[in-house]
Motif scaffolding. Structure first.
Motif, PDB file in Angstrom:
ATOM      1  N   PRO A 224     -24.043 -14.282   0.415  1.00 30.09           N
ATOM      2  CA  PRO A 224     -22.601 -14.542   0.576  1.00 30.09           C
ATOM      3  C   PRO A 224     -21.959 -13.608   1.587  1.00 30.09           C
ATOM      4  CG  PRO A 224     -23.073 -13.546  -1.561  1.00 30.09           C
ATOM      5  CD  PRO A 224     -24.392 -13.850  -0.935  1.00 30.09           C
ATOM      6  N   MET A 225     -21.078 -14.187   2.395  1.00 28.96           N
ATOM      7  CA  MET A 225     -20.411 -13.395   3.430  1.00 28.96           C
ATOM      8  C   MET A 225     -19.081 -12.837   2.943  1.00 28.96           C
ATOM      9  SD  MET A 225     -22.516 -13.498   5.856  1.00 28.96           S
ATOM     10  CE  MET A 225     -21.628 -12.954   7.308  1.00 28.96           C
ATOM     11  N   ARG A 226     -18.651 -13.255   1.764  1.00 30.29           N
ATOM     12  CA  ARG A 226     -17.386 -12.739   1.266  1.00 30.29           C
ATOM     13  C   ARG A 226     -17.470 -12.564  -0.245  1.00 30.29           C
ATOM     14  NH1 ARG A 226     -14.853 -17.086  -1.049  1.00 30.29           N
ATOM     15  NH2 ARG A 226     -12.667 -16.743  -0.895  1.00 30.29           N
ATOM     16  N   GLY A 227     -16.635 -11.683  -0.755  1.00 32.23           N
ATOM     17  CA  GLY A 227     -16.622 -11.486  -2.192  1.00 32.23           C
ATOM     18  C   GLY A 227     -15.361 -10.758  -2.595  1.00 32.23           C
ATOM     19  N   LYS A 228     -15.119 -10.705  -3.888  1.00 27.71           N
ATOM     20  CA  LYS A 228     -13.984  -9.959  -4.404  1.00 27.71           C
ATOM     21  C   LYS A 228     -14.551  -8.807  -5.224  1.00 27.71           C
ATOM     22  CE  LYS A 228     -11.076 -14.026  -4.668  1.00 27.71           C
ATOM     23  NZ  LYS A 228     -10.508 -15.062  -5.536  1.00 27.71           N
ATOM     24  N   VAL A 229     -14.170  -7.606  -4.876  1.00 28.84           N
ATOM     25  CA  VAL A 229     -14.709  -6.430  -5.557  1.00 28.84           C
ATOM     26  C   VAL A 229     -13.544  -5.637  -6.143  1.00 28.84           C
ATOM     27  CG1 VAL A 229     -16.067  -4.332  -5.321  1.00 28.84           C
ATOM     28  CG2 VAL A 229     -16.603  -6.327  -3.912  1.00 28.84           C
ATOM     29  N   ASN A 230     -13.639  -5.322  -7.442  1.00 27.75           N
ATOM     30  CA  ASN A 230     -12.585  -4.525  -8.057  1.00 27.75           C
ATOM     31  C   ASN A 230     -12.832  -3.047  -7.796  1.00 27.75           C
ATOM     32  OD1 ASN A 230     -11.290  -6.684  -9.095  1.00 27.75           O
ATOM     33  ND2 ASN A 230     -12.026  -6.438 -11.186  1.00 27.75           N
ATOM     34  N   THR A 231     -11.960  -2.434  -7.027  1.00 24.51           N
ATOM     35  CA  THR A 231     -12.051  -0.986  -6.839  1.00 24.51           C
ATOM     36  C   THR A 231     -10.644  -0.420  -6.930  1.00 24.51           C
ATOM     37  OG1 THR A 231     -11.812  -1.223  -4.450  1.00 24.51           O
ATOM     38  CG2 THR A 231     -14.055  -1.076  -5.308  1.00 24.51           C
ATOM     39  N   GLY A 232     -10.551   0.804  -7.378  1.00 28.41           N
ATOM     40  CA  GLY A 232      -9.268   1.485  -7.377  1.00 28.41           C
ATOM     41  C   GLY A 232      -8.290   0.997  -8.416  1.00 28.41           C
ATOM     42  N   LEU A 233      -8.785   0.247  -9.405  1.00 30.87           N
ATOM     43  CA  LEU A 233      -7.875  -0.246 -10.440  1.00 30.87           C
ATOM     44  C   LEU A 233      -7.896   0.653 -11.675  1.00 30.87           C
ATOM     45  CD1 LEU A 233      -8.559  -4.079 -10.207  1.00 30.87           C
ATOM     46  CD2 LEU A 233      -6.738  -2.760  -9.148  1.00 30.87           C
ATOM     47  N   GLY A 234      -8.576   1.782 -11.587  1.00 30.69           N
ATOM     48  CA  GLY A 234      -8.640   2.667 -12.741  1.00 30.69           C
ATOM     49  C   GLY A 234      -9.972   2.548 -13.444  1.00 30.69           C
ATOM     50  N   ARG A 235     -10.134   3.289 -14.532  1.00 30.91           N
ATOM     51  CA  ARG A 235     -11.400   3.307 -15.249  1.00 30.91           C
ATOM     52  C   ARG A 235     -11.633   1.966 -15.939  1.00 30.91           C
ATOM     53  NH1 ARG A 235     -12.121   8.525 -18.714  1.00 30.91           N
ATOM     54  NH2 ARG A 235     -11.875   9.276 -16.603  1.00 30.91           N
ATOM     55  N   PRO A 236     -12.843   1.402 -15.841  1.00 31.13           N
ATOM     56  CA  PRO A 236     -13.092   0.127 -16.512  1.00 31.13           C
ATOM     57  C   PRO A 236     -12.887   0.242 -18.020  1.00 31.13           C
ATOM     58  CG  PRO A 236     -14.884   0.691 -15.029  1.00 31.13           C
ATOM     59  CD  PRO A 236     -14.000   1.893 -15.091  1.00 31.13           C
TER      60      PRO A 236
END
Ligand code: SF4
Ligand code: SF4
Length: 240
Positions: A224-236
């Motif tokens: 895949p050339m694109r994706g959504k990555v969760n970063t910087g939203l705080g501790r999981p």
């Protein structure tokens, strides 16, 4: 139901450009809506698309037309999901919801976009194919709410012949079953009259990699050339 008042319509054709499915057409000097294919999204009746005020929503008086409207109008919030739109927040918030566990994959089949639309009977074909491949349907998904049988993916009879702007078939599978999902999609894609995209939600391992990506080559799928990555939203909230 969106309707056009012929006494107010001056035939300017502006509304034709706004309908996402292209179901407004001219009948002589007046615009008319193809009600069979209209999904009740009300794009045409919002934001003064028609300067003459000729387009307005009329009372919806069947369950099927109500379903079209609630799943196709992005300004409506669904009771099943608590969010506007036809999917859930799963793809973007797994760190919070924890719906996709380690060793599993989230599968999102986004049907009908962009600008094609989808008959629910075609969503049923995909749901049934994925049920056979082992998909565990997402509880909070609008599509799950209209399933007659979650083991088979069958949809309630009276909803089958309704049309929507789009719908997502969502759920989870064990990571080892990903090839079965791809095999099922390759068969069913030839049996439906719309388009779809495949979204895969994966937890990353301790090295920050998504192990399922190593399966793509063997399945003949591009990286895949694109994706959504969760970063910087705080501790999981979840780590399992
Ligand atoms: S925008 Fe209004 S006036 Fe113009 S064609 Fe559509 S309904 Fe008629
Ligand atoms: S309600 Fe939506 S699908 Fe129906 S005519 Fe208006 S813009 Fe097109």
């Amino acid at each position: 139901m969106a309707i056009i008042n012929p006494d107010l319509c001056n035939g300017c054709k502006v509304c034709l450009m706004y309908c996402p499915l292209g179901v407004i057409r001219m009948d002589g000097e007046k615009a008319v809506i193809d009600q069979e294919n209209c999904v009740e999204c009300y794009v045409c009746s919002r934001n003064r698309v028609c300067a003459k005020g000729a387009i307005s929503p009329a009372e919806i008086n069947t369950k099927g037309r109500t379903l079209r409207h609630f799943l196709s109008d992005p300004t409506e919030t669904k009771a099943a999901t608590g969010v506007p739109g036809r999917g859930t927040e799963e793809s973007k918030t797994n760190d919070v919801t924890g719906r996709v566990k380690q060793g599993h994959l989230g599968i999102c089949i986004d049907m009908g976009r962009p600008g094609v639309g989808v008959w629910i009977r075609d969503a049923e074909k995909v749901a049934m194919a994925l049920a056979q491949a082992g998909l565990n349907f997402e509880e909070a998904s609008p599509l799950t709410a209209i399933l007659k049988d979650r083991r088979t993916g069958e949809i309630i009879d009276e909803m089958r012949n309704e049309r929507l702007l789009s719908i997502i078939v969502e759920g989870t599978v064990p990571e080892a079953d990903f090839p079965k999902v791809i095999a099922a999609l390759r068969v069913v894609e030839k049996e439906i009259d719309t388009v779809f995209s495949l979204g895969v939600i994966s937890r990353v391992d301790a090295t920050g990699r998504a192990p399922f990506l190593t399966q793509l080559d063997g399945l003949g799928l591009p990286m895949p050339m694109r994706g959504k990555v969760n970063t910087g939203l705080g501790r999981p909230f979840v780590n399992d």
